[in-house]
Design a protein around this motif. Structure first.
Motif, PDB file in Angstrom:
ATOM      1  N   CYS A 158       0.837  -1.206   0.000  1.00 27.82           N
ATOM      2  CA  CYS A 158       0.000   0.000   0.000  1.00 27.82           C
ATOM      3  C   CYS A 158       0.874   1.260   0.000  1.00 27.82           C
ATOM      4  CB  CYS A 158      -0.914   0.015   1.215  1.00 27.82           C
ATOM      5  SG  CYS A 158      -2.134  -1.319   1.222  1.00 27.82           S
ATOM      6  N   ALA A 159       0.487   2.223  -0.811  1.00 32.09           N
ATOM      7  CA  ALA A 159       1.216   3.481  -0.857  1.00 32.09           C
ATOM      8  C   ALA A 159       1.010   4.265   0.426  1.00 32.09           C
ATOM      9  CB  ALA A 159       0.763   4.305  -2.051  1.00 32.09           C
ATOM     10  N   ILE A 160       2.039   4.974   0.855  1.00 29.58           N
ATOM     11  CA  ILE A 160       1.954   5.749   2.095  1.00 29.58           C
ATOM     12  C   ILE A 160       1.324   7.120   1.858  1.00 29.58           C
ATOM     13  CG2 ILE A 160       3.949   4.561   3.064  1.00 29.58           C
ATOM     14  CD1 ILE A 160       5.554   7.179   2.535  1.00 29.58           C
ATOM     15  N   ALA A 161       1.142   7.497   0.580  1.00 31.20           N
ATOM     16  CA  ALA A 161       0.595   8.802   0.215  1.00 31.20           C
ATOM     17  C   ALA A 161       0.266   8.750  -1.269  1.00 31.20           C
ATOM     18  CB  ALA A 161       1.608   9.919   0.499  1.00 31.20           C
ATOM     19  N   PRO A 162      -0.463   9.729  -1.786  1.00 31.05           N
ATOM     20  CA  PRO A 162      -0.666   9.770  -3.234  1.00 31.05           C
ATOM     21  C   PRO A 162       0.673   9.851  -3.981  1.00 31.05           C
ATOM     22  CG  PRO A 162      -2.174  11.269  -2.133  1.00 31.05           C
ATOM     23  CD  PRO A 162      -1.208  10.792  -1.087  1.00 31.05           C
ATOM     24  N   ALA A 163       0.693   9.277  -5.176  1.00 28.38           N
ATOM     25  CA  ALA A 163       1.875   9.408  -6.030  1.00 28.38           C
ATOM     26  C   ALA A 163       1.964  10.843  -6.536  1.00 28.38           C
ATOM     27  CB  ALA A 163       1.773   8.433  -7.203  1.00 28.38           C
ATOM     28  N   LEU A 164       3.180  11.364  -6.613  1.00 28.93           N
ATOM     29  CA  LEU A 164       3.394  12.720  -7.127  1.00 28.93           C
ATOM     30  C   LEU A 164       3.670  12.623  -8.620  1.00 28.93           C
ATOM     31  CD1 LEU A 164       5.536  14.412  -4.343  1.00 28.93           C
ATOM     32  CD2 LEU A 164       3.080  13.910  -4.424  1.00 28.93           C
ATOM     33  N   VAL A 165       2.847  13.287  -9.407  1.00 30.56           N
ATOM     34  CA  VAL A 165       2.888  13.193 -10.865  1.00 30.56           C
ATOM     35  C   VAL A 165       4.024  14.048 -11.420  1.00 30.56           C
ATOM     36  CG1 VAL A 165       1.532  13.595 -12.986  1.00 30.56           C
ATOM     37  CG2 VAL A 165       0.420  12.715 -10.918  1.00 30.56           C
ATOM     38  N   TRP A 166       4.518  13.660 -12.577  1.00 32.40           N
ATOM     39  CA  TRP A 166       5.639  14.376 -13.202  1.00 32.40           C
ATOM     40  C   TRP A 166       5.358  15.862 -13.356  1.00 32.40           C
ATOM     41  CZ3 TRP A 166       4.511  16.566 -18.012  1.00 32.40           C
ATOM     42  CH2 TRP A 166       3.383  16.059 -18.681  1.00 32.40           C
ATOM     43  N   ASP A 175      15.080  20.178 -11.622  1.00 31.29           N
ATOM     44  CA  ASP A 175      13.724  20.677 -11.834  1.00 31.29           C
ATOM     45  C   ASP A 175      12.741  19.751 -11.109  1.00 31.29           C
ATOM     46  OD1 ASP A 175      12.118  22.641 -13.771  1.00 31.29           O
ATOM     47  OD2 ASP A 175      11.051  20.728 -13.718  1.00 31.29           O
ATOM     48  N   PRO A 176      11.596  20.291 -10.636  1.00 32.06           N
ATOM     49  CA  PRO A 176      10.613  19.450  -9.959  1.00 32.06           C
ATOM     50  C   PRO A 176      10.072  18.313 -10.820  1.00 32.06           C
ATOM     51  CG  PRO A 176      10.140  21.773  -9.574  1.00 32.06           C
ATOM     52  CD  PRO A 176      11.224  21.723 -10.604  1.00 32.06           C
ATOM     53  N   TYR A 177      10.221  18.425 -12.119  1.00 27.98           N
ATOM     54  CA  TYR A 177       9.784  17.410 -13.075  1.00 27.98           C
ATOM     55  C   TYR A 177      10.296  16.020 -12.706  1.00 27.98           C
ATOM     56  CZ  TYR A 177       9.615  15.510 -17.960  1.00 27.98           C
ATOM     57  OH  TYR A 177       9.414  14.777 -19.090  1.00 27.98           O
ATOM     58  N   PHE A 178      11.533  15.934 -12.251  1.00 27.26           N
ATOM     59  CA  PHE A 178      12.169  14.636 -12.055  1.00 27.26           C
ATOM     60  C   PHE A 178      11.900  14.088 -10.647  1.00 27.26           C
ATOM     61  CE2 PHE A 178      14.535  17.049 -15.253  1.00 27.26           C
ATOM     62  CZ  PHE A 178      14.267  16.248 -16.345  1.00 27.26           C
ATOM     63  N   SER A 179      12.255  12.813 -10.428  1.00 27.30           N
ATOM     64  CA  SER A 179      11.719  12.057  -9.297  1.00 27.30           C
ATOM     65  C   SER A 179      12.378  12.333  -7.958  1.00 27.30           C
ATOM     66  CB  SER A 179      11.823  10.557  -9.589  1.00 27.30           C
ATOM     67  OG  SER A 179      11.172  10.221 -10.788  1.00 27.30           O
ATOM     68  N   ALA A 180      13.660  12.666  -7.923  1.00 24.24           N
ATOM     69  CA  ALA A 180      14.385  12.698  -6.652  1.00 24.24           C
ATOM     70  C   ALA A 180      13.761  13.659  -5.645  1.00 24.24           C
ATOM     71  CB  ALA A 180      15.846  13.061  -6.889  1.00 24.24           C
ATOM     72  N   THR A 181      13.419  14.870  -6.095  1.00 23.88           N
ATOM     73  CA  THR A 181      12.848  15.827  -5.138  1.00 23.88           C
ATOM     74  C   THR A 181      11.462  15.389  -4.688  1.00 23.88           C
ATOM     75  OG1 THR A 181      11.946  17.250  -6.898  1.00 23.88           O
ATOM     76  CG2 THR A 181      14.177  17.739  -6.102  1.00 23.88           C
ATOM     77  N   LYS A 182      10.760  14.622  -5.514  1.00 23.96           N
ATOM     78  CA  LYS A 182       9.444  14.101  -5.129  1.00 23.96           C
ATOM     79  C   LYS A 182       9.592  13.060  -4.006  1.00 23.96           C
ATOM     80  CE  LYS A 182       7.841  14.519  -9.935  1.00 23.96           C
ATOM     81  NZ  LYS A 182       7.159  15.802  -9.853  1.00 23.96           N
ATOM     82  N   ILE A 183      10.579  12.151  -4.167  1.00 30.56           N
ATOM     83  CA  ILE A 183      10.831  11.156  -3.123  1.00 30.56           C
ATOM     84  C   ILE A 183      11.195  11.856  -1.814  1.00 30.56           C
ATOM     85  CG2 ILE A 183      12.269   9.210  -2.411  1.00 30.56           C
ATOM     86  CD1 ILE A 183      12.680   8.546  -5.363  1.00 30.56           C
ATOM     87  N   ALA A 184      12.099  12.826  -1.917  1.00 31.15           N
ATOM     88  CA  ALA A 184      12.536  13.544  -0.717  1.00 31.15           C
ATOM     89  C   ALA A 184      11.370  14.258  -0.045  1.00 31.15           C
ATOM     90  CB  ALA A 184      13.636  14.534  -1.081  1.00 31.15           C
ATOM     91  N   TRP A 185      10.491  14.863  -0.841  1.00 33.58           N
ATOM     92  CA  TRP A 185       9.344  15.579  -0.264  1.00 33.58           C
ATOM     93  C   TRP A 185       8.446  14.610   0.491  1.00 33.58           C
ATOM     94  CZ3 TRP A 185       4.136  15.743   0.040  1.00 33.58           C
ATOM     95  CH2 TRP A 185       3.543  16.935   0.476  1.00 33.58           C
TER      96      TRP A 185
END
Length: 499
Positions: free
Chosen positions: A95-103, A131-141
């Motif tokens: 189960c996901a811990i939160a909504p997925a963050l879209v590109w 840029d926020p487009y890519f995944s790393a900052t989304k994972i960190a957030w």
């Protein structure tokens, strides 16, 4: 009974598709359903990970039923997905811990701006821009903002990945946490040349390496189905590739110098550069192309426009100007050709080559005489102008300019749009005979690994027949004047939103 068909699962930004292809890459059955993102705040774009996973089973069942086939005819599964969209889930429950963050999500723009001084280092290591487009900052957030997420990640309780990894986890009953090189190359965490997760990049973005998937070639063994109620155990997943690299394959672009543009929710222009890593000096990104089995890494140059078909959706749903997206074509034909209306469709910021997350959609040239038809035409043309910016940037990075362009995606169904795009570029455009080539590319990669085709050239032969070519009908003087107007408009808009 021969296993001579391939099942492709195509999980995109606004829908999921399942397609069954025969051994000549002809569609024999398919299913498709909307899986829409949500927009909880300005600049935030989210997906329900559960909705993404749950969408697959009914569509696979529908595709097989339409094909009149049982799963015993499926040689392999190919998977393609919206890239950069990121989820974190519990390794025990799935189960996901939160909504997925879209590109498209822009919530990490402040972090990117704060660390702009690291751009040269990041670009050299990853081929990407910060840029926020890519995944790393989304994972960190997610790790910072979901309660207990970082503690649980460091304790080994969580897994993180793009949509391909999320789906493979569920398709294989949680036995496989893997991704392919094309998806990994979109995270800001993979070294462009070693094709491995880089410790220094993981440290910079505060992403524990242990939550990331294993990186594999795009065509090969990713696991086997297990514990599903819609497919038997043991079907191999043999092709995995990000959607735009899948489209590159599906357009038959497997060799250096071949280029395609997919007009989906966003627009994505890729040119294959073979085994050469070509750095960009013009705001493009260097990325992985699909890599076959034990072959050498393959690379591409890419330019991404955040809003393409999404501009037409805005015209339909936001302005409520038409009842269905294709109606914009007919309406645009009634525009005044001298109206001078220009639309910059930066509804979620500007992508390549501008990379301006703060920019917003802007209209120029409105008068009392401006009509809805003028706005329809400006909406289509605004997308085409953005692609022209990408082509100009790409030609500056390449040793030889592009000679033609292969196109697909929803907006590629529009004849007026493609004709204007050809006029603006001064290039012939070849529309794919199959308007959606992402699933096709994933199927080709999976079928190659399964032995459905003996080699890539044999498979590509099936992609060549049909399609329509659009040739330029305007001269260079017209193109120059149009380009000058656009450049003045876009620089004005960027300057305004910089404050």
């Amino acid at each position: 009974m021969a296993r001579d068909h391939v099942l492709a699962i195509d999980q995109g930004t606004t829908s999921t598709r399942a397609v069954v292809y025969d051994n000549r890459l002809r569609t024999v059955g398919q299913g498709q359903a909307e899986v829409s993102p949500t927009y909880p705040k300005s600049g935030w774009v989210e997906h329900s990970a559960e909705a993404i996973v749950g969408s697959v089973g009914p569509l696979v069942t529908q595709a097989l039923a339409e094909a009149g086939l049982g799963a015993d005819r499926i040689a392999a599964i190919g998977l393609t997905n919206q890239r950069e969209t990121t989820a974190i889930w519990d390794r025990r429950t799935g189960c996901a811990i939160a909504p997925a963050l879209v590109w498209q999500d822009r919530r990490t723009a402040e972090f990117c701006e704060k660390h702009r001084d690291r751009q040269a280092w990041i670009s050299e290591r990853t081929g990407l821009v910060l840029d926020p487009y890519f995944s790393a900052t989304k994972i960190a957030w997610l790790l910072e903002n979901v309660p207990n997420a970082r503690r649980r990640a460091e304790a080994g309780e969580l897994a993180a990945g793009t949509v391909d990894s999320l789906l493979i986890w569920h398709l294989t009953g949680g036995l496989k946490h893997v991704t392919d090189v094309t998806n990994a190359s979109r995270t800001l965490l993979m070294d462009l040349r070693t094709l491995r997760w880089a410790d220094d990049l993981c440290d910079f973005f505060a992403v524990p390496r242990g939550i990331l998937p294993e990186i594999l070639p795009s065509s090969g063994e990713f696991g086997k189905t297990l514990g599903l109620d819609y497919l038997p155990d043991g079907l191999p997943i043999l092709g995995v590739v990000g959607d735009q690299q899948a489209s590159l394959v599906g357009q038959g672009c497997l060799h250096e110098g071949q280029a395609k543009c997919t007009y989906g929710t966003g627009a994505f222009l890729l040119v294959h550069t073979g085994s050469n890593v070509v750095p960009s000096t013009r705001g493009l990104i260097t990325t992985l192309a699909a890599t076959l089995g034990d072959g050498p890494p393959q690379y591409a140059l890419e330019g991404s426009v955040f809003v393409a078909g999404a501009a037409v959706q805005w015209f339909r749903d936001g302005l409520k100007a038409v009842g269905a997206a294709p109606e914009i074509d007919e309406l645009s034909l009634h525009a005044d050709p001298s109206s001078g209306v220009l639309f910059i469709p930066a509804l979620t910021g500007l992508g390549a080559p501008h990379w301006d997350p703060e920019a917003r959609g802007t209209l120029f040239g409105l008068t009392r005489a401006t009509s809805l038809a003028d706005l329809a035409r400006a909406t289509l043309e605004g997308v085409a102008y953005q692609i022209t910016d990408l082509i100009d940037a790409m030609n500056a990075d390449l040793t030889s300019p592009l000679a033609d362009l292969r196109v697909d995606g929803g907006m590629a169904r529009s004849d007026p749009f493609l004709q204007f795009q050809s006029d603006l570029l001064g290039l012939p455009l070849r529309r794919s005979p199959q308007p959606e080539s992402t699933a096709l590319g994933a199927a080709l990669l999976a079928g190659l690994a399964a032995g459905v085709w003996t080699d890539a050239s044999t498979a590509v032969e099936h992609l060549q027949a049909g399609g329509q070519t659009f040739s330029p009908a305007k001269d260079s003087a017209w193109r120059t004047a149009a380009s000058q107007r656009w450049q003045h408009a876009i620089e004005t808009a960027k300057s305004y939103y910089r404050g």
